[in-house]
Design a protein around this motif. Structure first.
Motif, PDB file in Angstrom:
ATOM      1  N   PRO A  79       0.840  -1.425  -0.175  1.00 52.00           N
ATOM      2  CA  PRO A  79      -0.095   0.162   0.115  1.00 52.00           C
ATOM      3  C   PRO A  79       0.762   1.118  -0.069  1.00 52.00           C
ATOM      4  CG  PRO A  79      -0.874  -1.531   1.644  1.00 52.00           C
ATOM      5  CD  PRO A  79       0.537  -2.086   1.145  1.00 52.00           C
ATOM      6  N   ASN A  80       1.999   1.484   0.596  1.00 53.40           N
ATOM      7  CA  ASN A  80       2.873   2.497   0.625  1.00 53.40           C
ATOM      8  C   ASN A  80       4.312   1.850   0.238  1.00 53.40           C
ATOM      9  OD1 ASN A  80       2.436   0.900   3.448  1.00 53.40           O
ATOM     10  ND2 ASN A  80       4.296   1.988   3.683  1.00 53.40           N
ATOM     11  N   PRO A  81       5.223   2.927  -0.077  1.00 54.80           N
ATOM     12  CA  PRO A  81       6.427   2.976  -0.444  1.00 54.80           C
ATOM     13  C   PRO A  81       7.308   2.451   0.947  1.00 54.80           C
ATOM     14  CG  PRO A  81       5.668   5.068  -1.083  1.00 54.80           C
ATOM     15  CD  PRO A  81       4.665   4.521  -0.252  1.00 54.80           C
ATOM     16  N   GLN A  82       8.497   1.811   0.440  1.00 54.23           N
ATOM     17  CA  GLN A  82       9.304   1.433   1.487  1.00 54.23           C
ATOM     18  C   GLN A  82       8.984   0.478   2.388  1.00 54.23           C
ATOM     19  OE1 GLN A  82      12.609   2.604   1.141  1.00 54.23           O
ATOM     20  NE2 GLN A  82      11.676   3.733  -0.639  1.00 54.23           N
ATOM     21  N   VAL A 188       5.327 -17.806 -11.560  1.00 51.34           N
ATOM     22  CA  VAL A 188       5.872 -16.519 -11.738  1.00 51.34           C
ATOM     23  C   VAL A 188       5.325 -15.604 -10.731  1.00 51.34           C
ATOM     24  CG1 VAL A 188       6.196 -14.951 -13.652  1.00 51.34           C
ATOM     25  CG2 VAL A 188       5.397 -17.147 -14.181  1.00 51.34           C
ATOM     26  N   VAL A 189       6.277 -14.969 -10.183  1.00 51.94           N
ATOM     27  CA  VAL A 189       6.148 -13.932  -9.137  1.00 51.94           C
ATOM     28  C   VAL A 189       6.724 -12.493  -9.858  1.00 51.94           C
ATOM     29  CG1 VAL A 189       6.832 -13.141  -6.942  1.00 51.94           C
ATOM     30  CG2 VAL A 189       6.588 -15.435  -7.309  1.00 51.94           C
ATOM     31  N   PHE A 190       5.666 -11.642  -9.672  1.00 49.75           N
ATOM     32  CA  PHE A 190       5.997 -10.441 -10.370  1.00 49.75           C
ATOM     33  C   PHE A 190       6.118  -9.458  -9.246  1.00 49.75           C
ATOM     34  CE2 PHE A 190       3.401 -12.460 -13.632  1.00 49.75           C
ATOM     35  CZ  PHE A 190       4.122 -12.099 -14.546  1.00 49.75           C
ATOM     36  N   ASP A 191       7.453  -8.716  -8.973  1.00 53.82           N
ATOM     37  CA  ASP A 191       7.658  -7.732  -8.148  1.00 53.82           C
ATOM     38  C   ASP A 191       7.126  -6.264  -8.754  1.00 53.82           C
ATOM     39  OD1 ASP A 191       8.513  -6.112  -5.891  1.00 53.82           O
ATOM     40  OD2 ASP A 191      10.594  -5.742  -7.156  1.00 53.82           O
ATOM     41  N   LEU A 192       5.834  -5.739  -8.226  1.00 52.22           N
ATOM     42  CA  LEU A 192       5.357  -4.506  -8.752  1.00 52.22           C
ATOM     43  C   LEU A 192       5.731  -3.189  -7.898  1.00 52.22           C
ATOM     44  CD1 LEU A 192       1.763  -5.619  -9.578  1.00 52.22           C
ATOM     45  CD2 LEU A 192       3.640  -5.525 -11.087  1.00 52.22           C
ATOM     46  N   PRO A 193       5.681  -2.119  -8.546  1.00 52.17           N
ATOM     47  CA  PRO A 193       5.703  -1.104  -7.542  1.00 52.17           C
ATOM     48  C   PRO A 193       4.464  -0.900  -6.745  1.00 52.17           C
ATOM     49  CG  PRO A 193       5.865  -0.377 -10.063  1.00 52.17           C
ATOM     50  CD  PRO A 193       5.220  -1.727  -9.829  1.00 52.17           C
ATOM     51  N   HIS A 194       4.723  -0.045  -5.728  1.00 52.43           N
ATOM     52  CA  HIS A 194       3.690   0.117  -4.636  1.00 52.43           C
ATOM     53  C   HIS A 194       2.465   0.687  -5.274  1.00 52.43           C
ATOM     54  CE1 HIS A 194       4.609   4.431  -4.432  1.00 52.43           C
ATOM     55  NE2 HIS A 194       6.005   4.050  -4.503  1.00 52.43           N
ATOM     56  N   LEU A 195       1.292   0.604  -4.375  1.00 50.94           N
ATOM     57  CA  LEU A 195       0.084   1.221  -4.865  1.00 50.94           C
ATOM     58  C   LEU A 195      -0.157   2.565  -4.887  1.00 50.94           C
ATOM     59  CD1 LEU A 195      -1.893  -1.982  -3.687  1.00 50.94           C
ATOM     60  CD2 LEU A 195      -1.949  -1.230  -5.969  1.00 50.94           C
ATOM     61  N   THR A 196       0.741   3.655  -4.312  1.00 47.58           N
ATOM     62  CA  THR A 196       0.392   4.919  -4.709  1.00 47.58           C
ATOM     63  C   THR A 196       0.871   5.285  -5.925  1.00 47.58           C
ATOM     64  OG1 THR A 196       2.737   5.532  -3.908  1.00 47.58           O
ATOM     65  CG2 THR A 196       1.113   5.254  -2.208  1.00 47.58           C
ATOM     66  N   THR A 197       1.389   4.509  -6.789  1.00 47.93           N
ATOM     67  CA  THR A 197       1.426   4.712  -8.191  1.00 47.93           C
ATOM     68  C   THR A 197       0.425   4.120  -9.230  1.00 47.93           C
ATOM     69  OG1 THR A 197       2.905   2.751  -8.735  1.00 47.93           O
ATOM     70  CG2 THR A 197       3.878   4.609  -7.833  1.00 47.93           C
ATOM     71  N   ALA A 198       0.262   4.405 -10.341  1.00 47.03           N
ATOM     72  CA  ALA A 198      -0.645   3.856 -11.369  1.00 47.03           C
ATOM     73  C   ALA A 198      -0.146   2.510 -11.875  1.00 47.03           C
ATOM     74  CB  ALA A 198      -1.078   4.587 -12.614  1.00 47.03           C
ATOM     75  N   ASP A 199       1.058   2.060 -11.481  1.00 45.04           N
ATOM     76  CA  ASP A 199       1.502   0.917 -12.136  1.00 45.04           C
ATOM     77  C   ASP A 199       1.005  -0.456 -11.812  1.00 45.04           C
ATOM     78  OD1 ASP A 199       3.458   3.259 -12.350  1.00 45.04           O
ATOM     79  OD2 ASP A 199       4.940   2.207 -12.961  1.00 45.04           O
ATOM     80  N   ALA A 200       0.752  -0.487 -10.525  1.00 43.93           N
ATOM     81  CA  ALA A 200       0.395  -1.787 -10.065  1.00 43.93           C
ATOM     82  C   ALA A 200      -1.079  -2.065 -10.442  1.00 43.93           C
ATOM     83  CB  ALA A 200       0.390  -1.862  -8.568  1.00 43.93           C
ATOM     84  N   LEU A 201      -1.916  -1.049 -10.555  1.00 40.57           N
ATOM     85  CA  LEU A 201      -3.364  -1.150 -10.903  1.00 40.57           C
ATOM     86  C   LEU A 201      -3.307  -1.580 -12.293  1.00 40.57           C
ATOM     87  CD1 LEU A 201      -5.242   1.779  -9.119  1.00 40.57           C
ATOM     88  CD2 LEU A 201      -5.163  -0.610  -8.614  1.00 40.57           C
ATOM     89  N   ALA A 202      -2.267  -0.879 -13.152  1.00 40.43           N
ATOM     90  CA  ALA A 202      -2.423  -1.156 -14.586  1.00 40.43           C
ATOM     91  C   ALA A 202      -2.126  -2.628 -14.946  1.00 40.43           C
ATOM     92  CB  ALA A 202      -1.336  -0.202 -15.420  1.00 40.43           C
ATOM     93  N   ILE A 214       2.693  -5.381   4.190  1.00 42.70           N
ATOM     94  CA  ILE A 214       2.356  -3.951   4.976  1.00 42.70           C
ATOM     95  C   ILE A 214       3.533  -3.859   5.940  1.00 42.70           C
ATOM     96  CG2 ILE A 214      -0.058  -4.139   4.678  1.00 42.70           C
ATOM     97  CD1 ILE A 214      -0.450  -5.550   7.454  1.00 42.70           C
ATOM     98  N   GLU A 215       3.622  -2.609   6.218  1.00 40.48           N
ATOM     99  CA  GLU A 215       4.962  -2.591   7.097  1.00 40.48           C
ATOM    100  C   GLU A 215       4.390  -2.293   8.444  1.00 40.48           C
ATOM    101  OE1 GLU A 215       7.298   0.924   5.756  1.00 40.48           O
ATOM    102  OE2 GLU A 215       8.722   0.791   7.229  1.00 40.48           O
ATOM    103  N   ALA A 216       5.087  -2.878   9.475  1.00 43.08           N
ATOM    104  CA  ALA A 216       4.667  -2.807  10.951  1.00 43.08           C
ATOM    105  C   ALA A 216       4.930  -1.463  11.371  1.00 43.08           C
ATOM    106  CB  ALA A 216       5.203  -3.712  11.739  1.00 43.08           C
ATOM    107  N   GLY A 217       3.934  -0.859  11.899  1.00 40.68           N
ATOM    108  CA  GLY A 217       4.102   0.619  12.544  1.00 40.68           C
ATOM    109  C   GLY A 217       4.170   1.610  11.682  1.00 40.68           C
ATOM    110  N   ARG A 218       3.936   1.533  10.297  1.00 40.35           N
ATOM    111  CA  ARG A 218       3.854   2.448   9.254  1.00 40.35           C
ATOM    112  C   ARG A 218       2.910   2.523   8.240  1.00 40.35           C
ATOM    113  NH1 ARG A 218       7.158   3.501   4.470  1.00 40.35           N
ATOM    114  NH2 ARG A 218       7.534   5.799   4.047  1.00 40.35           N
ATOM    115  N   THR A 219       2.480   1.322   7.637  1.00 33.74           N
ATOM    116  CA  THR A 219       1.228   1.268   6.953  1.00 33.74           C
ATOM    117  C   THR A 219       0.049   1.381   7.787  1.00 33.74           C
ATOM    118  OG1 THR A 219       2.217  -0.561   5.626  1.00 33.74           O
ATOM    119  CG2 THR A 219      -0.088  -0.332   5.358  1.00 33.74           C
ATOM    120  N   THR A 220      -0.813   2.485   7.309  1.00 29.97           N
ATOM    121  CA  THR A 220      -1.861   2.691   8.046  1.00 29.97           C
ATOM    122  C   THR A 220      -3.155   1.929   7.669  1.00 29.97           C
ATOM    123  OG1 THR A 220      -2.558   4.358   6.615  1.00 29.97           O
ATOM    124  CG2 THR A 220      -0.977   5.228   8.202  1.00 29.97           C
ATOM    125  N   GLN A 221      -3.980   2.088   8.555  1.00 28.01           N
ATOM    126  CA  GLN A 221      -5.333   1.405   8.106  1.00 28.01           C
ATOM    127  C   GLN A 221      -6.110   1.737   7.042  1.00 28.01           C
ATOM    128  OE1 GLN A 221      -6.623  -1.620   9.721  1.00 28.01           O
ATOM    129  NE2 GLN A 221      -8.005  -1.473   7.877  1.00 28.01           N
TER     130      GLN A 221
END
Length: 250
Positions: A79-82, A188-202, A214-221
């Motif tokens: 859902p988020n970068p990093q 086949v496993v695809f490493d996609l960009p995070h979902l704040t970009t249009a790439d993953a949705l495309a 999801i990142e513990a303590g950083r990804t929000t609900q």
């Protein structure tokens, strides 16, 4: 060391027959440094232990779902970068390759910021960008890290500014279809960009299912809810909690 707690909230089939021995006659093999693998937290650099075990548990749960539904194309995004999705995608792919019943192809589909090759410590001459823009044959792109059986990488090579459009292109759709169906025992496993970009949705319509990191303590609900809404037409295998601190001993 970051710990990983796989939490799958949904549970599709790849062949259960042992994968045939792979002879990498056309795929280029490269030496990889165990120290580099360990520095980038890749399980291939670790001795057996809790870190490797966590990914084996995740592998088992993922395989059960893939086999239940007859799926073999899985996207990893966040859902988020990093959030650590690239390391998670690589480690999931490596753990899947430890299972003798299938081979694994890891595709760096993060055309915006390809990083899979960096984690293995090499610079590819060609990658997915060169296939999409310059028609470099797939056979010239694939790399097998020496010593890691049943595992091949399709690297991303250089960053592309129009990545979302390329990921949604008919040429990319044809490539995914080819990768999914050439070998019946391949996942086949695809490493996609995070979902704040249009790439993953495309790209999402091309895969059978997705795994969210999801990142513990950083990804929000809110970020997680938004991600699930954005991927509402793509089956979600579950979520993988990354960077969680180990619980204290009782």
């Amino acid at each position: 060391m970051e710990s990983t707690v796989p939490v799958l909230d949904k549970t599709r089939t790849a062949s259960l027959q042992p994968a045939a021995r792979i002879e990498y006659t056309t795929t280029r093999s490269l030496e990889v440094s165990r120290e580099v693998l360990r520095r980038h937290r890749l399980i291939a650099g670790y001795e057996p232990g809790p870190y490797l075990d966590a990914y084996k548990v995740l592998r088992t749960k993922v395989l059960q779902i893939l086999r239940e539904h007859g799926w073999n194309a899985l996207a990893v995004t966040s859902p988020n970068p990093q959030a650590g999705k690239t390391v998670a995608a690589i480690n999931l792919a490596l753990s899947l390759a430890l299972d003798v019943s299938q081979t694994v192809l890891l595709v760096d589909a993060n055309l915006r910021r390809p990083a899979v090759h960096t984690a293995f410590g090499f610079t590819p001459r060609y990658g997915l960008a060169d296939y999409l823009l310059d028609d470099v044959p797939i056979e010239r792109l694939l790399i097998n890290p020496k010593g890691i059986g049943r595992f091949v990488i399709l690297p991303g090579s250089r960053p592309l500014p129009d990545s979302a459009e390329l990921l949604a292109s008919p040429k990319m759709a044809r490539l995914v279809d080819e990768l999914k169906h050439r070998y019946p025992s391949r996942i086949v496993v695809f490493d996609l960009p995070h979902l704040t970009t249009a790439d993953a949705l495309a790209f999402a319509p091309h895969v059978d299912a997705a795994l969210l990191v999801i990142e513990a303590g950083r990804t929000t609900q809110t970020q997680l809810t938004d991600a699930l809404t954005q991927l509402s037409t793509t089956p979600i295998l579950g979520t993988l909690l990354n960077k969680a601190e180990p619980l204290p001993e009782p």
